[in-house]
Design an enzyme around this catalytic site. Structure first.
Site, PDB file in Angstrom:
ATOM      1  N   TRP A 289       0.828  -1.216   0.000  1.00 28.40           N
ATOM      2  CA  TRP A 289       0.000   0.000   0.000  1.00 28.40           C
ATOM      3  C   TRP A 289       0.854   1.254   0.000  1.00 28.40           C
ATOM      4  CZ3 TRP A 289      -2.094   3.096   4.528  1.00 28.40           C
ATOM      5  CH2 TRP A 289      -1.220   3.083   5.606  1.00 28.40           C
ATOM      6  N   ASP A 290       2.142   1.103   0.305  1.00 25.35           N
ATOM      7  CA  ASP A 290       3.076   2.226   0.238  1.00 25.35           C
ATOM      8  C   ASP A 290       2.902   2.963  -1.090  1.00 25.35           C
ATOM      9  OD1 ASP A 290       3.967   0.049   1.885  1.00 25.35           O
ATOM     10  OD2 ASP A 290       5.928   0.974   2.063  1.00 25.35           O
ATOM     11  N   GLU A 428       0.537  -2.416  12.754  1.00 28.75           N
ATOM     12  CA  GLU A 428       0.706  -3.871  12.680  1.00 28.75           C
ATOM     13  C   GLU A 428       1.089  -4.501  14.017  1.00 28.75           C
ATOM     14  OE1 GLU A 428       3.545  -3.772   9.521  1.00 28.75           O
ATOM     15  OE2 GLU A 428       2.003  -3.764   7.959  1.00 28.75           O
ATOM     16  N   LYS A 545       2.197   1.176  16.123  1.00 31.97           N
ATOM     17  CA  LYS A 545       3.399   1.213  15.295  1.00 31.97           C
ATOM     18  C   LYS A 545       3.487   2.501  14.480  1.00 31.97           C
ATOM     19  CE  LYS A 545       5.767  -1.717  11.881  1.00 31.97           C
ATOM     20  NZ  LYS A 545       5.645  -2.964  11.093  1.00 31.97           N
ATOM     21  N   GLN A 546       2.344   2.903  13.902  1.00 27.88           N
ATOM     22  CA  GLN A 546       2.392   3.995  12.924  1.00 27.88           C
ATOM     23  C   GLN A 546       1.025   4.653  12.840  1.00 27.88           C
ATOM     24  OE1 GLN A 546       3.006   0.541  10.229  1.00 27.88           O
ATOM     25  NE2 GLN A 546       2.323   1.967   8.661  1.00 27.88           N
TER      26      GLN A 546
HETATM   27  O1  IFM Z   1       3.685  -1.228   4.114  1.00 24.98           O
HETATM   28  C1  IFM Z   1       4.533  -0.984   5.179  1.00 24.98           C
HETATM   29  C2  IFM Z   1       3.754  -1.185   6.457  1.00 24.98           C
HETATM   30  O2  IFM Z   1       2.732  -0.226   6.568  1.00 24.98           O
HETATM   31  C3  IFM Z   1       4.649  -1.088   7.668  1.00 24.98           C
HETATM   32  N1  IFM Z   1       5.757  -2.004   7.535  1.00 24.98           N
HETATM   33  C4  IFM Z   1       6.569  -1.782   6.347  1.00 24.98           C
HETATM   34  C5  IFM Z   1       5.718  -1.918   5.099  1.00 24.98           C
HETATM   35  C6  IFM Z   1       6.576  -1.664   3.864  1.00 24.98           C
HETATM   36  O3  IFM Z   1       7.083  -0.374   3.858  1.00 24.98           O
END
Ligand code: IFM
Length: 712
Positions: A289-290, A428, A545-546
């Site tokens: 999805w990046d 995640e 995480k994000q």
């Molecule tokens: O797609 C990302 C994910 O959101 C977090 N871990 C790394 C992946 C690849 O950059």
């Protein structure tokens, strides 16, 4: 953030030695400043067909394969498939005792220069580039002290690689050597041209490669460089971003644009832009999805053909996505979390943790939001470009089949509320959760946009003509009025975790009951919280995480509760470990929109450091392309407030929130085919355009005629 170098080298390539250049356009790295493998990633040159890491010419066998071939995947242990990797085409037989020198990546010219000198004498002065004018053609011109050579430079034999898809790559090269002077002063000038001829589904033709090589060689390295620079110059004319008073931020966003432009090619009908682009082997070139959420928004604004190629990659893999949905008892299309050659899921099923134990990887099964992210990217592209033909054809298919997936995926409870059980959201650290707010909001958005499109009133926040063309283009199999009405009704029942009492979204059902740990308890951010606490313990905490809920505010702000951005930021930012490179830039963007510009700037600097300072010690495996896209988005969408007006109608919104340290912010985009350059200040906006455009400055719409004017 990387400081502007005090005495950057020139990129002349003519043996002239170091000279001054503009430090906001050049990334200058002295050998020994950083790990070689990191420097190789930072200084990769690519043209959307082939990426060549910044390996030193004397490196015969670098630890990381220096050449990555776009869109060509081969089977690989542990990762399913990986992008084809090849040896370096730019090696030279230089002696082993060469001192270390300096690399200068000139972003404006798209050229990597390297200089090595000793006792005032330049031993190696090289320039290399991946031709933006002739994707697949790479050029090296090196002026070398003859005493530094251990043999005469020659071309390697032809290299051929085939893949199971029937495609392959053939690499041919030619090397011209000229000698001048004698004795200690003798120099050797090496001109090498390499052609990588890539075919995805049929054998690559050596004859064609040789014909292209002959054509390029006959042009000569000087004119090849000229035409290459012209392409880059046109790119920068449209897209350059400059921040008065902040050379570090200027360099960071130019560096981002440079590598994002380099990840696609005008020649490619489809572009599989992997998580590290063509800059390194990490993630094996898999597309996540990046690409849709971070990279595509940049390309849509500055390189529409590149953006279209990125979407085409998904369009051509709609079949496997539909097959997967059917195999799982659903309808429509479910896109894979990690995608490579044929569009089936290639997410590794397990990995090794810090104790050497095998741990399952569940993202391939559970991280489903990518399906809505693909639909979102399609609409984002249409909003920027007004490409009605795309929306009427492949775009409509993407929207309809993804909506069908969500319609068949939700569970409706007895009270009539729709849920998405057992998913992983962007955060995640928490797996198998119910009603992840981001996933639910994206699914709801997906259903609504598809319903509008099928019902004939698409709102992609873009051009009305695009909407009209698209509305006229639907075949019955691509949705009818009844189906659209059902999607609309269903969308209205999807729960989103918005708590009226707090005014914020609960990240997933039960999140608020977890241990209310803050990220700072684990150390300064960014922190890999999973390594500190262990997976299971971490999952019982509120540390994330994000950007997760915050991400929904960026992608689908109208689906989030009105006024909830501030409350969500207040709550989730202190809980965010920034354990993913995708996180700092997303927060910079959100904070800027919330008017918290000082904090936004601090996070922008963190995002810039991810690669430029190898913040997470993962840059050796390639640049984090999502972070690069996020940096541009933070500056342009976040601080500049520049993007498609949420109210639609073909207006470009401009709404600057600038940090105190910044003077004028200058941004270039292509708005529905029209190049637009903006100068943003706290007291007004100057719009320069090549054709009339409608801008919405701080919400007020104005039509601006060329060549442009101030709007206050
Ligand atoms: O797609 C990302 C994910 O959101 C977090 N871990 C790394 C992946 C690849 O950059």
């Amino acid at each position: 953030m990387r400081a502007a170098p005090e005495a950057p080298a020139t990129v002349s390539g003519d043996g002239a030695g170091p000279a001054a250049t503009d430090a906001t356009w050049c990334l200058a790295i002295d050998d020994g400043d950083e790990l070689d493998r990191v420097v190789e990633s930072l200084t990769c040159v690519a043209d959307g067909v082939v990426g060549t890491r910044g390996v030193r010419e004397e490196e015969q066998d670098p630890a990381i394969s220096p050449v990555v071939v776009a869109a060509l995947y081969e089977p690989a242990e542990g990762v399913g498939e990986r992008l084809v990797q090849l040896p370096s085409w730019c090696t030279l037989p230089l002696g082993p005792d060469l001192p270390r020198g300096r690399h200068v990546l000139d972003l404006r010219a798209g050229v990597l220069a390297r200089q090595v000198w000793s006792g005032g004498r330049v031993l190696v002065d090289s320039v290399r580039f991946a031709s933006a004018a002739r994707p697949g053609v790479s050029v090296l011109r090196a002026t070398v002290a003859s005493s530094a050579l251990v043999a005469s430079p020659t071309s390697r034999p032809v290299a051929l690689r085939r893949t199971p898809s029937g495609g392959g790559v053939v690499a041919v090269e030619t090397t011209d050597v000229h000698r001048a002077g004698d004795g200690d002063e003798a120099t050797t000038v090496v001109d090498r041209v390499a052609v990588h001829q890539v075919e995805r589904h049929r054998p690559p033709s050596e004859a064609l490669a040789r014909a292209r090589l002959a054509a390029a060689s006959s042009v000569g390295s000087t004119r090849l460089l000229d035409e290459h620079r012209r392409v880059w110059s046109r790119r920068w004319e449209v897209a350059d971003v400059e921040v008065d008073g902040d050379p570090e931020a200027t360099l960071a966003v130019r560096f981002a644009l440079f590598h994002l432009f380099s990840s696609t090619s005008v020649r490619s009908a489809e572009a599989a832009v992997g998580a590290r682009g063509l800059t390194g082997p990490a993630y094996a070139g898999h597309v996540l999805w990046d690409t849709e959420a971070f990279v595509l928004p940049v390309l849509a604004a500055v390189d529409p053909a590149g953006a279209r190629a990125v979407l085409e990659y998904r369009v051509r893999r709609l079949g496997p996505a539909m097959a997967r949905a059917v195999a799982e008892g659903r309808r429509g299309a479910r896109f894979p979390w990690e995608s490579a050659g044929d569009g089936t899921d290639v997410t590794p099923r397990s990995g090794i943790d810090q104790h050497g134990d095998e741990v399952p990887i569940l993202t391939g099964d559970l991280e489903e939001h990518v399906t809505a992210d693909v639909a979102w990217a399609a609409c984002r592209y249409v909003a920027w470009t007004g490409d009605g033909a795309f929306l009427a054809g492949p775009g409509r298919r993407l929207l309809v089949e993804t909506a069908r997936y969500w319609a068949s995926r939700v569970r409706t409870d007895e009270a009539g509320r729709a849920h998405l059980d057992g998913v992983i959201g962007p955060d995640e650290y928490h797996e198998g959760v119910d009603d992840n707010a981001f996933t639910n909001l994206m699914a709801r958005w997906n259903l609504r946009r598809a319903a509008e499109l099928v019902a004939g009133a698409p709102n992609v926040a873009g051009d009305r003509r695009a909407a009209a063309t698209a509305a006229a283009g639907g075949a019955a199999s691509l949705g009818g009025a009844e189906e659209a009405a059902a999607w609309e009704r269903l969308a209205g029942t999807i729960v989103d975790g918005l708590d009226p009492a707090t005014g914020r979204h609960e990240q997933f059902s039960g999140y608020d009951d977890l241990d209310p740990l803050l990220a700072e308890a684990l150390g300064p951010v960014p922190v890999a919280a999973d390594l500190v606490l262990g997976h299971e313990r971490l999952a019982r905490t509120q540390v994330i995480k994000q950007a997760d809920v915050v991400m929904a505010h960026l992608l689908v702000p109208d689906e989030a509760g009105p006024g909830s951005l501030a409350a969500d930021l207040d709550h989730y930012l202190p809980r965010t470990a920034h354990g993913s490179s995708l996180s700092p830039s997303a927060h910079a963007y959100a904070l800027a929109r919330a008017g918290r510009t000082a904090e936004a700037l601090a996070l922008l600097r963190l995002a810039a450091a991810v690669d430029l300072e190898d913040l997470t010690e993962t840059t050796a495996g390639g640049l984090h392309l999502a972070n690069l896209g996020g940096i541009w988005q933070a500056v342009v969408h976040g601080f500049g407030g520049v993007g498609p007006d949420r109210r639609g109608g073909g207006a470009l919104a401009v709404d600057p929130h600038l940090p105190d340290e910044w003077g004028e912010l200058r941004i270039g985009v292509r708005w529905q085919g029209v190049p637009v350059r903006l100068r943003l200040r706290s007291d007004g906006v100057h719009v320069a355009c090549a054709a009339p455009v409608v801008v919405a400055v701080a919400g007020t719409r104005t039509r601006v005629e060329p060549p442009g004017r101030w709007v206050t």
